[in-house]
Design a protein around this motif. Structure first.
Motif, short mmCIF file in Angstrom:
data_model
loop_
_atom_site.label_atom_id
_atom_site.label_comp_id
_atom_site.label_asym_id
_atom_site.label_seq_id
_atom_site.Cartn_x
_atom_site.Cartn_y
_atom_site.Cartn_z
N GLU A 168 0.85 -1.20 0.00
CA GLU A 168 0.00 0.00 0.00
C GLU A 168 0.88 1.24 0.00
N ILE A 191 3.78 1.75 3.09
CA ILE A 191 4.80 2.81 3.13
C ILE A 191 4.11 4.15 3.31
N PHE A 196 7.79 7.04 -1.19
CA PHE A 196 7.61 5.94 -2.15
C PHE A 196 8.56 6.08 -3.34
N SER A 227 -4.94 4.65 -2.17
CA SER A 227 -6.17 5.44 -2.14
C SER A 227 -5.89 6.78 -1.47
N MET A 256 -2.93 12.28 -5.40
CA MET A 256 -2.97 13.74 -5.59
C MET A 256 -1.75 14.43 -4.97
N HIS A 257 -0.99 13.72 -4.14
CA HIS A 257 0.20 14.32 -3.53
C HIS A 257 1.41 14.28 -4.47
C1 LIG Z 1 -4.92 11.31 2.67
S1 LIG Z 1 -3.73 10.20 3.38
C2 LIG Z 1 -4.47 8.63 2.93
C3 LIG Z 1 -4.06 7.53 3.85
C4 LIG Z 1 -4.70 6.17 3.52
N1 LIG Z 1 -4.37 5.74 2.17
C5 LIG Z 1 -6.20 6.26 3.67
O1 LIG Z 1 -6.89 6.36 2.64
O2 LIG Z 1 -6.69 6.23 4.79
C6 LIG Z 1 -2.32 10.30 2.26
C7 LIG Z 1 -1.09 9.61 2.84
O3 LIG Z 1 -0.10 9.54 1.82
C8 LIG Z 1 1.16 9.77 2.42
N2 LIG Z 1 2.11 10.21 1.38
C9 LIG Z 1 2.08 11.35 0.66
N3 LIG Z 1 3.12 11.41 -0.19
C10 LIG Z 1 3.83 10.27 0.00
C11 LIG Z 1 5.04 9.75 -0.57
N4 LIG Z 1 5.74 10.44 -1.49
N5 LIG Z 1 5.49 8.54 -0.15
C12 LIG Z 1 4.81 7.85 0.80
N6 LIG Z 1 3.67 8.29 1.38
C13 LIG Z 1 3.18 9.49 0.99
C14 LIG Z 1 0.87 10.83 3.47
O4 LIG Z 1 1.89 10.92 4.47
C15 LIG Z 1 -0.49 10.36 4.01
O5 LIG Z 1 -0.37 9.52 5.14
#
Ligand SMILES: C[S@@+](CC[C@H](N)C(=O)[O-])C[C@H]1O[C@@H](n2cnc3c(N)ncnc32)[C@H](O)[C@@H]1O
Length: 196
Positions: A50, A72, A99, A114, A118-119
């Motif tokens: 994930e 991760i 990641f 999920s 968008m990040h």
């Molecule tokens: C909106 S949360 C969603 C968490 C989970 N997937 C859920 O739906 O409950 C987005 C997560 O992506 C992680 N994230 C953002 N950019 C990332 C990256 N480059 N590598 C790993 N994780 C990342 C953030 O730290 C955050 O915990």
């Protein structure tokens, strides 16, 4: 504000979807839920990853259905909380890393994500890395938010995001060598299963 600081702060603010009351958990499922889980075709032989595991909201549902789950996440505080929340599941490994730069030691039968795509600004790079981590016939299951806003506005801070569109995602996945296997839709997200 950068992503890592934002998600670290969410934990300090006690914002943890894993611990939400049932009505809010139901609301979060409008981005994935059973429709998303069905796309993954999980079984106990599957090694799963994930991306953006967060505090473990989805991992708690997938871990019991697969052989091993790796999660991760970029945010150290989020991973620390995920370790607490996911303690009952012996088949989960958690990694605190980006990641895109993480050096994974193995490959996976299913990679899913999920509320995280968008990040990433460079979505082609994400999908290319997913391709390299997938076993042959492996699945990449992705939920993308329908929201096209470029900012997450928390009132006291704003976080830049890079909204996704189905056409761009399908095009990037196919350029990377993946085939579109299934498409679905929930109230707040478009769902995809791509196969290698
Ligand atoms: C909106 S949360 C969603 C968490 C989970 N997937 C859920 O739906 O409950 C987005 C997560 O992506 C992680 N994230 C953002 N950019 C990332 C990256 N480059 N590598 C790993 N994780 C990342 C953030 O730290 C955050 O915990």
């Amino acid at each position: 504000m950068d992503i890592k600081t934002h998600y670290d702060l969410l934990i300090e603010e006690n914002n943890d979807p894993f611990r939400d009351p049932p009505v809010l958990q139901k609301y979060m499922e409008s981005w994935d839920g059973q429709a998303f889980l069905d796309l993954m075709e999980l079984d106990p032989s599957k090694d799963v990853l994930e991306i953006g595991v967060g505090t473990g909201r989805l991992a708690a549902k997938t871990a019991g259905q697969c052989g091993h789950l790796t999660g991760i996440d970029l945010s150290a505080k989020t991973i620390e909380r995920a370790r607490e929340n996911l303690r009952p599941y012996p088949n989960i490994s958690l990694i605190c890393d980006d990641f895109l730069t993480c050096q994974f030691t193995g490959t996976f039968d299913v990679v899913y994500s999920s509320l995280t795509m968008m990040h990433f600004r460079d979505k082609g790079r994400v999908i290319g890395k997913v391709y390299s981590l997938l076993n042959d016939n492996g699945l990449f299951c992705l939920s993308i938010d329908k929201n096209q806003s470029e900012w997450i506005d928390m009132g006291n801070r704003k976080i830049r995001v890079y909204p996704d569109t189905p056409d761009e995602i399908i095009s990037l996945a196919e350029q990377a060598g993946l085939k579109t296997k299934k498409k679905a839709e929930t109230e707040n997200a478009y769902l995809f299963a791509f196969v290698k």
